[in-house]
Write a protein that holds these residues in place. Structure first.
Motif, PDB file in Angstrom:
ATOM      1  N   ASN A 138      43.319  43.662  48.318  1.00  0.00           N
ATOM      2  CA  ASN A 138      43.895  43.245  47.046  1.00  0.00           C
ATOM      3  C   ASN A 138      42.844  43.316  45.949  1.00  0.00           C
ATOM      4  N   GLU A 139      43.240  43.814  44.796  1.00  0.00           N
ATOM      5  CA  GLU A 139      42.332  43.894  43.657  1.00  0.00           C
ATOM      6  C   GLU A 139      42.088  42.486  43.117  1.00  0.00           C
ATOM      7  N   ILE A 140      40.808  42.068  43.079  1.00  0.00           N
ATOM      8  CA  ILE A 140      40.489  40.725  42.576  1.00  0.00           C
ATOM      9  C   ILE A 140      39.714  40.776  41.262  1.00  0.00           C
ATOM     10  N   GLU A 141      39.184  41.944  40.932  1.00  0.00           N
ATOM     11  CA  GLU A 141      38.480  42.108  39.660  1.00  0.00           C
ATOM     12  C   GLU A 141      38.556  43.566  39.258  1.00  0.00           C
ATOM     13  N   ARG A 142      38.651  43.802  37.937  1.00  0.00           N
ATOM     14  CA  ARG A 142      38.747  45.173  37.441  1.00  0.00           C
ATOM     15  C   ARG A 142      38.041  45.270  36.101  1.00  0.00           C
TER      16      ARG A 142
ATOM     17  N   ARG B 166      37.215  43.394  31.058  1.00  0.00           N
ATOM     18  CA  ARG B 166      37.139  42.923  32.444  1.00  0.00           C
ATOM     19  C   ARG B 166      38.249  41.922  32.702  1.00  0.00           C
ATOM     20  N   TYR B 167      38.802  42.005  33.941  1.00  0.00           N
ATOM     21  CA  TYR B 167      39.902  41.144  34.340  1.00  0.00           C
ATOM     22  C   TYR B 167      39.634  40.602  35.732  1.00  0.00           C
ATOM     23  N   LYS B 168      40.161  39.409  36.014  1.00  0.00           N
ATOM     24  CA  LYS B 168      40.140  38.823  37.350  1.00  0.00           C
ATOM     25  C   LYS B 168      41.574  38.501  37.732  1.00  0.00           C
ATOM     26  N   TYR B 169      41.857  38.575  39.043  1.00  0.00           N
ATOM     27  CA  TYR B 169      43.210  38.368  39.534  1.00  0.00           C
ATOM     28  C   TYR B 169      43.217  37.361  40.676  1.00  0.00           C
ATOM     29  N   SER B 170      44.266  36.549  40.715  1.00  0.00           N
ATOM     30  CA  SER B 170      44.518  35.689  41.867  1.00  0.00           C
ATOM     31  C   SER B 170      45.983  35.858  42.237  1.00  0.00           C
ATOM     32  N   TYR B 171      46.324  35.571  43.499  1.00  0.00           N
ATOM     33  CA  TYR B 171      47.639  35.899  44.025  1.00  0.00           C
ATOM     34  C   TYR B 171      48.272  34.733  44.767  1.00  0.00           C
ATOM     35  N   GLU B 172      49.596  34.778  44.829  1.00  0.00           N
ATOM     36  CA  GLU B 172      50.378  33.980  45.772  1.00  0.00           C
ATOM     37  C   GLU B 172      51.169  34.976  46.605  1.00  0.00           C
TER      38      GLU B 172
ATOM     39  N   LYS C  80      53.222  36.640  43.180  1.00  0.00           N
ATOM     40  CA  LYS C  80      52.739  36.164  41.884  1.00  0.00           C
ATOM     41  C   LYS C  80      51.288  36.610  41.732  1.00  0.00           C
ATOM     42  N   LYS C  81      50.992  37.193  40.574  1.00  0.00           N
ATOM     43  CA  LYS C  81      49.635  37.676  40.289  1.00  0.00           C
ATOM     44  C   LYS C  81      49.235  37.135  38.925  1.00  0.00           C
ATOM     45  N   VAL C  82      48.164  36.344  38.903  1.00  0.00           N
ATOM     46  CA  VAL C  82      47.665  35.754  37.668  1.00  0.00           C
ATOM     47  C   VAL C  82      46.479  36.591  37.185  1.00  0.00           C
ATOM     48  N   THR C  83      46.539  37.012  35.924  1.00  0.00           N
ATOM     49  CA  THR C  83      45.482  37.835  35.346  1.00  0.00           C
ATOM     50  C   THR C  83      44.713  37.033  34.306  1.00  0.00           C
ATOM     51  N   LEU C  84      43.399  36.999  34.487  1.00  0.00           N
ATOM     52  CA  LEU C  84      42.496  36.381  33.523  1.00  0.00           C
ATOM     53  C   LEU C  84      41.698  37.491  32.847  1.00  0.00           C
TER      54      LEU C  84
ATOM     55  N   TYR D 169      48.031  37.164  31.434  1.00  0.00           N
ATOM     56  CA  TYR D 169      49.454  37.228  31.753  1.00  0.00           C
ATOM     57  C   TYR D 169      49.663  36.972  33.239  1.00  0.00           C
ATOM     58  N   ILE D 170      50.929  36.762  33.600  1.00  0.00           N
ATOM     59  CA  ILE D 170      51.316  36.532  34.996  1.00  0.00           C
ATOM     60  C   ILE D 170      52.386  37.551  35.361  1.00  0.00           C
ATOM     61  N   SER D 171      52.213  38.191  36.509  1.00  0.00           N
ATOM     62  CA  SER D 171      53.212  39.135  37.017  1.00  0.00           C
ATOM     63  C   SER D 171      53.894  38.498  38.218  1.00  0.00           C
TER      64      SER D 171
END
Length: 194
Positions: A132-136, A151-157, A166-170, A185-187
Motif C-alpha cells: 500500500n502506498e503510504i507516502e508519495r 508530498r502526501y501521506k496516506y493512511s487506510y481502513e 477508506k484512504k486519508v490523504t495528508l 481529502y478522504i477517499s
C-alpha cells in the motif's frame, strides 16, 4: 468514480463523475485482437476529462487508418513479475503517453513521458509491507514554478477481505520554516464481492 472488474481482477469499466455527482465519462476496457484497449463516451456537451494530455503537434501520425472499435490500446512490459513500462497507443497507431516504473525494496518511481518523448511527470511512492502506498512525492517537472514538489501521506481502513475502503490523504505544508501535515481529502471505496 465507480470501477468494475471481472473475476480475474481486470478493470472492465470506469464511470467518472464530477463534483456535483453528474457522470461525465464512461470508459470501458477489454481486449481486441489480443490487445488491451479502452474506449470512452463523454457527457452531452462533448467534454473529455483525461489526465493523458493533448497530443503533441510535433509527433507525426502513423500512416494507418484509425480503428473505430477503440480509442487507445496499451502495451505492457514486466520484469520479475513487476510492471516496468506501460505505453498508450492511439487507435491510429500513434504512440501516446509512456509510463516507466523503477522498483526498489519499498519504493516505486514513476516517470511519465509525453508523446514527444519528453519527461512530463515524476512520482516517487513509498510502500508498506503489503504494497500500500503510504507516502508519495509529486515532483513538479513540467510546472515546477506553478506547483513545485508536493508530498502526501496516506493512511487506510480495510474491509474483512483486506482491501482498503477508506484512504486519508495528508498534504505537506511549509509555512514560516515549519513543516506540517494537513488533511487534504478522504477517499472512500465500496467494494461489492460476487
Amino acid at each position: 468514480s465507480v470501477e468494475y472488474y471481472d473475476q480475474s481482477g481486470a478493470l472492465t469499466q470506469r464511470d467518472s463523475y464530477d463534483s456535483q455527482g453528474k457522470p461525465f465519462q464512461i470508459t470501458v476496457y477489454g481486449y481486441i485482437d489480443g490487445m488491451r484497449v479502452s474506449n470512452y463516451k463523454t457527457d452531452n456537451e462533448g467534454n473529455v476529462f483525461t489526465v493523458m494530455g493533448a497530443p503533441s503537434p510535433a509527433v507525426a501520425i502513423a500512416p494507418r487508418k484509425s480503428d473505430p472499435r477503440f480509442k487507445y490500446s496499451y502495451e505492457y512490459k514486466y520484469e520479475g513479475g513487476k510492471l516496468v513500462e506501460r505505453q498508450m497507443v492511439h487507435n491510429n497507431g500513434r504512440r501516446g503517453m509512456r509510463y516507466a516504473y523503477k522498483h526498489s525494496l519499498n519504493q516505486v518511481e514513476e516517470l511519465v513521458y509525453s508523446d514527444d518523448g519528453k519527461l512530463n511527470q515524476r512520482y516517487v511512492s513509498i510502500l508498506d509491507a503489503n504494497g500500500n502506498e503510504i507516502e508519495r512525492t509529486d515532483f513538479g517537472v513540467v510546472n515546477h514554478d506553478l506547483y513545485g514538489d508536493r508530498r502526501y501521506k496516506y493512511s487506510y481502513e480495510f474491509d474483512a477481505a483486506g482491501n482498503w475502503v477508506k484512504k486519508v490523504t495528508l498534504k505537506e505544508v511549509k509555512e514560516n520554516g515549519v513543516t506540517s501535515w494537513l488533511p487534504d481529502y478522504i477517499s472512500y471505496r465500496t467494494i461489492t464481492y460476487y
